[in-house]
Design a protein around this motif. Structure first.
Motif, short mmCIF file in Angstrom:
data_model
loop_
_atom_site.label_atom_id
_atom_site.label_comp_id
_atom_site.label_asym_id
_atom_site.label_seq_id
_atom_site.Cartn_x
_atom_site.Cartn_y
_atom_site.Cartn_z
N CYS A 120 0.84 -1.20 0.00
CA CYS A 120 0.00 0.00 0.00
C CYS A 120 0.88 1.25 0.00
N LEU A 121 0.37 2.30 -0.66
CA LEU A 121 1.04 3.60 -0.57
C LEU A 121 0.06 4.71 -0.92
N PHE A 122 0.40 5.90 -0.47
CA PHE A 122 -0.38 7.09 -0.78
C PHE A 122 0.53 8.05 -1.51
N ALA A 123 0.12 8.51 -2.70
CA ALA A 123 0.99 9.33 -3.54
C ALA A 123 0.43 10.74 -3.70
N ARG A 124 1.21 11.72 -3.27
CA ARG A 124 0.90 13.12 -3.56
C ARG A 124 2.22 13.86 -3.62
N ALA A 125 2.39 14.68 -4.63
CA ALA A 125 3.69 15.30 -4.89
C ALA A 125 4.08 16.30 -3.81
N GLY A 126 5.36 16.41 -3.59
CA GLY A 126 5.91 17.35 -2.63
C GLY A 126 7.40 17.52 -2.88
N SER A 127 7.99 18.54 -2.30
CA SER A 127 9.39 18.84 -2.61
C SER A 127 10.38 18.02 -1.79
N GLN A 128 9.95 17.52 -0.63
CA GLN A 128 10.86 16.72 0.19
C GLN A 128 10.07 15.98 1.26
N VAL A 139 11.18 17.88 -8.87
CA VAL A 139 9.99 17.37 -8.20
C VAL A 139 8.87 17.18 -9.22
N LEU A 140 8.33 16.00 -9.28
CA LEU A 140 7.26 15.71 -10.23
C LEU A 140 5.95 16.38 -9.82
N SER A 141 5.11 16.64 -10.80
CA SER A 141 3.77 17.13 -10.54
C SER A 141 2.93 16.00 -9.95
N ASP A 142 1.75 16.34 -9.44
CA ASP A 142 0.85 15.33 -8.85
C ASP A 142 0.59 14.19 -9.82
N PRO A 183 17.79 12.89 -17.58
CA PRO A 183 17.33 13.11 -16.21
C PRO A 183 17.34 11.81 -15.43
N VAL A 184 17.47 11.92 -14.13
CA VAL A 184 17.45 10.75 -13.27
C VAL A 184 16.12 10.70 -12.55
N HIS A 185 15.49 9.54 -12.53
CA HIS A 185 14.17 9.43 -11.88
C HIS A 185 14.35 9.31 -10.38
N GLN A 186 13.55 10.05 -9.69
CA GLN A 186 13.66 10.05 -8.25
C GLN A 186 12.32 9.97 -7.57
N ILE A 187 12.28 9.82 -6.24
CA ILE A 187 10.99 9.65 -5.64
C ILE A 187 10.77 10.35 -4.33
N ASN A 188 9.56 10.39 -4.00
CA ASN A 188 9.10 10.86 -2.74
C ASN A 188 7.96 9.98 -2.37
N GLY A 211 3.39 8.45 -0.49
CA GLY A 211 4.08 8.11 -1.59
C GLY A 211 4.34 9.16 -2.48
N ARG A 212 5.03 10.16 -2.24
CA ARG A 212 5.24 11.16 -3.22
C ARG A 212 6.58 10.99 -3.81
N LEU A 213 6.67 11.27 -4.99
CA LEU A 213 7.86 10.90 -5.64
C LEU A 213 8.56 12.03 -6.30
N VAL A 214 9.82 11.90 -6.36
CA VAL A 214 10.57 12.96 -6.97
C VAL A 214 11.53 12.40 -7.99
N ARG A 215 11.63 13.04 -9.10
CA ARG A 215 12.61 12.62 -10.09
C ARG A 215 13.69 13.67 -10.11
N LYS A 216 14.94 13.29 -10.07
CA LYS A 216 15.96 14.29 -10.02
C LYS A 216 16.71 14.43 -11.31
N ARG A 217 17.04 15.64 -11.66
CA ARG A 217 17.85 15.87 -12.83
C ARG A 217 19.30 15.63 -12.49
N SER A 218 20.07 15.26 -13.49
CA SER A 218 21.47 15.05 -13.24
C SER A 218 22.17 16.37 -13.04
N LYS A 219 23.18 16.35 -12.20
CA LYS A 219 23.95 17.53 -11.91
C LYS A 219 25.17 17.55 -12.78
N PRO A 220 25.65 18.75 -13.20
CA PRO A 220 26.87 18.78 -14.00
C PRO A 220 27.95 17.99 -13.32
N ALA A 221 28.60 17.13 -14.07
CA ALA A 221 29.61 16.26 -13.49
C ALA A 221 30.77 17.08 -12.99
#
Length: 436
Positions: free
Chosen positions: A144-152, A166-169, A372-377, A381-391
């Protein structure tokens, strides 16, 4: 799969083969009695005397690279083993895995422009191993999980990191469906895979669902898994709907009890009213995701994780080391990662060398990675996808930390090739910032 190489065998194919290893930490609390549902027929005076057959253990996992946290997951595992004296409401054996929180920091740095870190795949593999490991013969397993977007949700102030996307809802819900869909194949008998989006039109809910690539049939259905379909106009909500920490459903269950309606509100009435709650009417799109079924288990398959078990007070101290830190900049995040690791038992560490091959077009240097790198929250269950940072060129600190980790366990660093496939107690006030 022995204990020393367990997480290495599971995750190495999904981690890029880089100069330095990834570090996974995994701890869990000792199981304690914790009711998952309540019996509205019992008075509050007698509630404490009720026999509780459900045990709760909280698991916390973090993944780090080059001295920086990349991903964190908190999963609550409820195990019910009824006896003859068990409450009527807890008669059925059940294993419930609740994804309490998940978060990414946005700080994955590599000096390879072709090094991609797909956190969605990693979360899928972690959840897959929890289901396979903790499932019991002839006993249904729920995720089970509950998903709603958030920054952290776990890494405080990481939303200020511009490399964290941060992904949209709606994108978050789609992300979680992609992450959990591969788990459906684990079930020899799949009772139900449901998605509920309170307040959304049926057409919108259907737009989130995925289809089987071969049969073209929907893998999911609209709705929830918390009561058989035919009984929802009769059965009481409090008896069937689990109470998880920081979950809008649980908050509404508390309202029903406070208003004295816990003994009359049915499951269908509950969900009809839930969609009018503040969390769902202020422009947010949130989802309740659930899977339930039976998992066949071989006699020689493991039944538990070889991770250190700690008391709740120790877990709270470890948890606070993250939730009272600052991940707004790379320097602060590095300090927070080191502070957290200092609180952990050494036996919680797993050193994993990625075996995922990099593109031949990749080269050493400072070029910015395009993918981009997929990330989560989490779930909440909110999830975040993260962009790659300059190496950036790996710092001396990073090199030393990675080298120390490398020297710490030779067996954990085996780079075996494997076929890749596609691929959840009370908290302190400080932790409330990031709860889903």
């Amino acid at each position: 799969m022995n204990d020393e190489n367990f997480w290495t065998d599971v995750l190495a194919p999904y981690l890029p083969a880089l100069n330095f290893p990834f570090i996974l930490h995994h701890i869990a609390t000792r199981p304690q009695k914790q009711a998952l549902t309540e019996d509205p027929k019992k008075s509050k005076k007698n509630t404490q005397k009720q026999l509780v057959s459900t045990q709760l253990s909280t698991h916390f996992l973090t993944l780090a690279y080059a001295g920086l946290h990349v991903l964190a997951l908190e999963l609550l595992v409820y195990t019910n083993s009824p006896s003859a004296d068990t409450n009527e409401m807890e008669k059925e054996s059940l294993t419930t895995i609740f994804v309490s929180k998940a978060d990414s920091s946005g700080y994955f740095n590599s000096n390879r422009e072709d090094a991609k870190l797909n956190l969605g795949d990693i979360v899928t593999q972690i959840l897959k191993m929890f289901i396979k490991t903790l499932s019991r013969p002839s006993t249904p397993t729920r995720l089970c999980l509950f998903a709603r977007a958030g920054s952290q949700y776990i890494f405080p102030e990481s939303g200020r990191n511009k490399q964290k996307h941060v992904l949209s809802d709606r994108d978050l819900i789609k992300w979680w469906i992609r992450v959990t869909s591969p788990l459906l194949t684990l079930f020899s008998e799949l009772r139900s895979a449901r998605l509920s989006v309170p307040g959304a039109e049926q057409a919108e809910v259907k737009s989130f669902l995925t289809y089987d690539s071969e049969t073209k049939n929907l893998l999911w259905k609209e709705g929830h898994i918390f009561c058989p379909d035919g009984d929802r106009d009769i059965e009481l909500a409090l008896r069937h709907i689990p109470s998880f920490p920081d979950d809008p459903k649980s908050r509404f269950l508390d309202v029903l009890v406070a208003e004295g309606r816990d003994g009359i509100t049915t499951v269908n009435q509950f969900f009809a009213e839930l969609q009018m709650r503040q969390e769902f009417v202020l422009g947010f799109v949130a989802a309740i995701i659930g899977i339930e079924g039976f998992v066949d288990k071989k006699a020689d398959e493991r039944t538990n994780f070889a991770c250190p078990l700690v008391e709740n007070r120790v877990y709270s101290k470890i948890h606070d080391a993250i939730v009272t830190s600052d991940y707004s900049t790379e320097k602060l995040a590095r300090n927070a990662t080191a502070k957290f690791i200092e609180t952990l038992p050494k036996s919680s560490q797993h050193i994993i060398r990625g075996t995922q091959e990099l593109s031949k077009a990749g080269s050493e240097g400072g070029a910015e990675r395009k993918q981009p790198v997929h990330q989560i929250n989490v779930i909440g269950g909110r999830l975040v996808r993260k962009r790659s940072k300059p190496a950036q060129t790996t710092t001396t600190f990073e090199q030393q930390q990675a080298t120390n980790a490398h020297n710490g366990s030779s067996e954990s660093q085996q780079t075996t090739k494997s076929d890749q496939t596609d691929r959840g107690s009370d908290y302190t006030e400080a932790s409330k910032k990031m709860k889903v």
